[in-house]
Structures are given as structure tokens and as C-alpha cells.
Design a protein around this motif. Sequence first.
Motif, PDB file in Angstrom:
ATOM      1  N   ARG B  93      14.886   0.316  -8.881  1.00 60.87           N
ATOM      2  CA  ARG B  93      16.308   0.221  -8.584  1.00 60.87           C
ATOM      3  C   ARG B  93      17.160   0.506  -9.820  1.00 60.87           C
ATOM      4  N   SER B  94      16.608   0.204 -11.007  1.00 56.85           N
ATOM      5  CA  SER B  94      17.411   0.396 -12.217  1.00 56.85           C
ATOM      6  C   SER B  94      17.649   1.882 -12.519  1.00 56.85           C
ATOM      7  N   GLN B  95      16.881   2.757 -11.853  1.00 58.00           N
ATOM      8  CA  GLN B  95      17.081   4.198 -12.059  1.00 58.00           C
ATOM      9  C   GLN B  95      18.317   4.714 -11.329  1.00 58.00           C
ATOM     10  N   LEU B  96      18.831   3.927 -10.425  1.00 61.23           N
ATOM     11  CA  LEU B  96      19.993   4.366  -9.648  1.00 61.23           C
ATOM     12  C   LEU B  96      21.225   4.416 -10.546  1.00 61.23           C
ATOM     13  N   PRO B  97      22.249   5.167 -10.135  1.00 61.20           N
ATOM     14  CA  PRO B  97      23.482   5.174 -10.918  1.00 61.20           C
ATOM     15  C   PRO B  97      24.042   3.763 -11.068  1.00 61.20           C
ATOM     16  N   ASP B  98      24.806   3.547 -12.112  1.00 61.65           N
ATOM     17  CA  ASP B  98      25.349   2.228 -12.422  1.00 61.65           C
ATOM     18  C   ASP B  98      26.158   1.653 -11.250  1.00 61.65           C
ATOM     19  N   GLY B 102      30.330   2.855  -7.627  1.00 58.49           N
ATOM     20  CA  GLY B 102      29.959   2.324  -6.311  1.00 58.49           C
ATOM     21  C   GLY B 102      29.509   3.371  -5.311  1.00 58.49           C
ATOM     22  N   GLU B 103      30.328   4.362  -5.095  1.00 56.17           N
ATOM     23  CA  GLU B 103      30.092   5.334  -4.029  1.00 56.17           C
ATOM     24  C   GLU B 103      28.844   6.172  -4.314  1.00 56.17           C
ATOM     25  N   GLU B 104      28.727   6.577  -5.577  1.00 55.21           N
ATOM     26  CA  GLU B 104      27.613   7.449  -5.959  1.00 55.21           C
ATOM     27  C   GLU B 104      26.278   6.723  -5.806  1.00 55.21           C
ATOM     28  N   ARG B 105      26.288   5.460  -6.225  1.00 58.98           N
ATOM     29  CA  ARG B 105      25.079   4.635  -6.111  1.00 58.98           C
ATOM     30  C   ARG B 105      24.673   4.481  -4.647  1.00 58.98           C
ATOM     31  N   LYS B 106      25.670   4.256  -3.824  1.00 58.67           N
ATOM     32  CA  LYS B 106      25.407   4.061  -2.404  1.00 58.67           C
ATOM     33  C   LYS B 106      24.787   5.321  -1.790  1.00 58.67           C
ATOM     34  N   LEU B 107      25.355   6.450  -2.161  1.00 59.99           N
ATOM     35  CA  LEU B 107      24.858   7.721  -1.630  1.00 59.99           C
ATOM     36  C   LEU B 107      23.407   7.946  -2.030  1.00 59.99           C
ATOM     37  N   ARG B 108      23.122   7.672  -3.309  1.00 60.86           N
ATOM     38  CA  ARG B 108      21.778   7.886  -3.829  1.00 60.86           C
ATOM     39  C   ARG B 108      20.794   6.941  -3.124  1.00 60.86           C
ATOM     40  N   ALA B 109      21.219   5.675  -2.956  1.00 61.50           N
ATOM     41  CA  ALA B 109      20.354   4.684  -2.304  1.00 61.50           C
ATOM     42  C   ALA B 109      20.067   5.099  -0.865  1.00 61.50           C
ATOM     43  N   ASN B 110      21.109   5.564  -0.187  1.00 60.22           N
ATOM     44  CA  ASN B 110      20.909   5.983   1.198  1.00 60.22           C
ATOM     45  C   ASN B 110      20.006   7.204   1.285  1.00 60.22           C
ATOM     46  N   ASP B 111      20.130   8.051   0.278  1.00 57.63           N
ATOM     47  CA  ASP B 111      19.298   9.238   0.220  1.00 57.63           C
ATOM     48  C   ASP B 111      17.819   8.847   0.113  1.00 57.63           C
TER      49      ASP B 111
END
Lengths: 407, 310
Positions: B93-98, B102-111
Amino acid sequence: MSSMPVVIFDNGSGYSKLGFAGNTDPNYIIPTAISSRESLGVPVSRLQCEDLDFFIGEDAYQNQKTHNLSFPIKEGQINNWDDMERFWERTIYSLMSVEPQEHVFMLTEPPMNPPENREQMAEIMFETFDVKGLYIGVQAVLALFGSNLYKEKQNLTGTVIDSGDGVTHIIPVAHGYVISSCIKHIPIAGKDITKYIAKALKDRREPIATEDLMDAARVIKEKNCYVCKDMDKELLRFNDKAEWKNYEGIGRTTGAQINAKVGPEMFLGPEVFFSPGKFTRDWDKPLDECLDSTIQGCPIDLRRDLYSNVVLSGGTTLFKNFHHRLQRSMQQRVNDRLARYAASSGNTPKPIECKINAYKTQRYAVWYGASMFAASPEFSRVVHTREEYLEHGPSIARRNVVFGSGV
Amino acid sequence: MMSIDPHHPLIIDNISALLNSTIDLTNLLFKLTDYDGIQYVISGQNTDSLCFTVLAPQLASVGEAGGYESIQLNYPGFPIAIDEGSYSILIDRSQLPDPSLGEERKLRANDIANKFSMFRTHFLSGPFIKALKNVKSGTAFQPKEVLIRPNEKLWVIPGENRVNFIFQVNFSDHTDGSLSRVFLQEFVEAKRQVPNSPVITFSQNPPEAMSMFKGATLPSTIGFLCITVLKEQIRQEAETGQWLAGLKQYLTYHLHACKTYLHMRMRKKTEGLLKVLKNAVPDKLEEKTFRRVRAAKTRREESKIVYNFN
């Protein structure tokens, strides 16, 4: 493949709770609604697979413009088997994403469900979906199983107040068996409260379109409603406009913003349980009186246990302070009777304790109980297997052995 | 809904919820199941990483035939651990955007969640994609026997500019078996309606192409479905592979939907017949007349009484 988890479907008239056994929460809570092309009977053409053109759950509401919305369960009992079969098909394949041949399924039924319905359930599950095993549990018993008390005392005696969207039942259970002669049915449930709120909103001319009215009322019921201590005092409080709450929503078909005010219907809705005479002509006995008379009708040696272990289950019992009010008025009733007895006979009887249990999993108490039960080692002994079905036919589902008896 | 969505909805829900949250993942553990007897265990490794473990009896067989390659291709950057009977992928999870983005992290997580929800499809389509790629590039390869489901086998047999996929079709239920036979015959017929479709044959006996496997003991089956894909027909290997990997689910789903449809028609028919039966009951004429006479008589008498009173 015995390690595959049991799939539990608790289909209520309002919502269906679906999930795998062993979890604490159901994976899905979706409205038991289906919208399909045809109004009655079967689709005409077979070339285009019209019979697969249907939606369930929230999607059913979304597509009600083009499809006919219907509810396969009425008052807790399945009344449209076609719709129910298709509802199950879609839940198995697109929501749970399981292969039915490899899983044991657990379904629930309301008390007093005719055995024919149980057979039909088994027939659909075994014939259409080829499930590996099936168990049909009685909702009240499962709710009791999921309550904390069972964990503490290992005793399945208690009264269950099961109030969902379509129906309210008071069900006394003794050692895992429902005392079916004493079940009380109250024709007031979540839907009536929703209707009442919708009517109040409409009478006050809140700016909500007719097609959104029921949805708005449902949201208000689930979010804002509570039970008050004294109806008259609470009503006075609402003379002050500052006490009113706001409702914000989006029109389903128009997509426009809705802003409305919510007033005394927040507590007047749930009040229908405690002073029904003021709201409806069908019923005039308050809930506590019904509960008391139900327990008084049960065998005398069980009554103390039944009073001290009342379990709430279903979404309509979730109103804030519901269990406090019920407990207070019940205790009052019981104490009054004991006082009268003491005055007439001169003996002082041992006081009776009333206890209404409220707990976190109350909304899906039945599902939670089913999950606990299916994960317990006893389950494998009571489940009907496919081999049994092939040997004896659907009549095996008539009898579902009660677990925990004699524990 | 004509076909089953290859995404597993529960994996999307769970993984995206976990990745978007900031809760401690250490003691987390839950299990999910999928088609083809595959089970997933999602467990927390430490505060910030998740272990996505896959358990299946056919894991090694499919993996060696091309499943592992497909996973490595589809999940780049995720550490993988292969054990006997299980296959694990680590999600950090720590590899995700900071979280501030907010929005970018969410997109990446959903991806990521979306990707993992396709795991079964990616994994099982491995052998198909590998074979299709080989045919397209003209590389020769050995015929293979793959255990694709707990009780079903797949044979991948190369030919001249073509590849044969032979599926063993098995159903535990007799009705399902008979219905599936009818269904699979329709598959064969489809050639007439769909131009440029692959050649499909369905037979009760093992087809000629798999003669080299004859020595191996074959369990009793409903039949063998042979799909021959020519070199010219291969355009999108990944997509074709996905469809082939989902064939059994597609078949089962439609069998069950078909049974539901038949049941609906049966119920409708019974209702109609019951109506006919009800209509066939003769009216009780005599009783009716009697009642009518009696009613008229009482009425007359009543009116007499009223008349007398007035």
C-alpha cells in the motif's frame, strides 16, 4: 472441496442479505427487487435470450423506466417463484460469483412457512442450480443463535421480535423449537412507516416529485427516525422550526436536486408501534402489550426465560431508543401485574426481569446467526446433501433438524 | 446479461476498500471463492502490505502451461511467491501515491483492485494465449495436457498453421449433461451463421487429433469439444484467450438460465391446465335454484311483515 464456504441467502421482503459463512457482515445487502420485460408469464421470443433481460437489486430500481419492477417476496413469503428463481440465478452468478455445484447453500424462511414452500425452495436449488447441499433455517431461531445470549448461556430459549419491511412477528422459541401456536403477527412493519412518512411529506407539500416520494421517505426513515419518550412533549418541541432537519436527495428519473424539510414524522413514524390506535385503523394494540400477551400464552415454566431474553431482529427495530422504550413499558406492565397479584393474594412474588437485547448486528441478525451456525461444526450433520435429495426427493426439505437442542 | 462479467465483484470491493483506507492490515484475513474451484485468501503481512494468495488444485498444471507467464505479464511490479499448491502476490500500500493526492490515489487503488478481480481470467487464459501466440509467430511447440479444472482436462494440440483446443466436458448432474449436449451441438451449427468463426466439433469419443494421448486413462465424460483456431483468425490473443478460459462458466450459466426458463414455462403451463380443470367442474344447478327460490320466498314474507307493520 469440502473447504468451500457455505453461501447464505437471507431473502427478506425488503432487503436480501447475501454472503459467505464465517464472516461477520453479509457481503451484500440489496433490495429484493427484480425488474424484467414481461409483466406476467413468460417472455415470447427465445432467439434473443429475452429471458435474461432483467435486473435485480438497486439496478432494478434504476431500470424501472423500461422494465417492470416487482417484488418476489411478500410478507416474508415467496409469492412469485419465477422471479425468485431468476433473482437467485443472478445473485449466484454475478454477485457472489460462485459455482453453485461446489457450495452448500443456506436459505432462511419465516416461521409458519408452509412445507410446500420449503419443498419448492429445495427443488429449485437442487434441480436448477445443482447445489451440493442445502439447509433451510427458521429466521427466528437463527436470530436467537446470533444473539450474544446464546454465546454466554448456550440456551436457545427466548422471544424474537422480528420486524422487517413487510411483516412483524413475535416468536417465542423454546430450546431451539419455535412455539408455533404462540406466534403473534402484527400487521405493522417498515413499509407502513415509510408510507406514513411519505404521506406526511406529501401533506406538507414538500417539493418532492411523486415518483421520488417513497424513496425519500425510505431514506428519512433509515437516517432520521427515532423513538421518543413522550409523544406530546416531543410534538411541542417541533413548534420551533430550528428542530427540523433537512433532507437532500437526487431525483431518480430527473436527476434534479431535492431539498425538503423533515419534521415530527421523524418520531411519529416509529411511534406507530407504541400507540398504533392513533395512526391506523387495522391495529390498536401497542407492541409491548402484544409481547406481554404472547409470553403469557406460552407454557408457564418458560415464561421467565422468555421475558429475560427478548431479541430484536430486522431493520425496523433499529430506531434509536427503540429497545429502551420497549424495555421500560414492558417492565412497567409486568411490575403492575405482580403488584396486583400481591395486593389480591397477600404473597410477594419473585420479581420478573424483562430484558430487551440490542446489539450491533441487529439489522442482519438472521444472517449473522446463519453465518455463525454454518461455520459451526454441528452444521455438517444437519445439512441436506445432494445424494439425499436424489434418493428421497424434495420431501427431505420438509424437516430441518434443529441444532443446539439439548446443548 | 448474456455473458458473465470476468471481474469478481467482491475482490474489487474488498481490495479497493482496503487500499483506500489507512487501517492497520497486520491481522487481516478473509477468504473468497471464484469459479473453477479457485479460492483466494487475502491476508495482511504487515501494517502496509497485503498478501493475495490463490489456492487451487489445478494451479501447477495451468501455471506451467502458461498461466504463470500471463500473471507476470499482467501484474508487473508485484512481487510473486510460488509455493506448492498456492500462489501469492504481494500488494504494497505504501507504493501508492501519497494520501494528500486523494483522487490520484483512489484511481490507482481502484485500478489495482480491478486488475486483481480479473485474476482467474488472466491465469486460466495463460495456456490459450501462449498457444495462440506460438501459432501466430510460427513457433513449433509440443502438444500438452492441462488440468484446467479440478475434474476436467484440456488438450492443446498444434497443427499446421492452426491449434486445436480440446475441452473435456463434464457435468455431475445428468440433466445438465443432456442439456449441455444440445447446447454444444448448437456451437457446431454456429459456423453457418457467423462468418469466419473457428471450426468447432463436438463428439462423444476423443477426436482424432489427440491420438497421442490415447494411452492415458480417460475418465468418463459427456464429450469432447474441439475448437480449431486458424492462424489467420488470430487477431487479439488476449481477448480470445479470455473467452476460451470462460467457456465452461458461460456454458454452466446458460444451462442454469435455460432450466430457469423451462421452469417458468412449466409453471405457466400448469397454471393454464389448472384453470381448465376448474372450469370443467359443473355448476351445482339444483342447489342454486333452491337457494333462489328460498331467497325469493323469504323476501316475500319479509315484505309482508313490513307491509303489515305499516
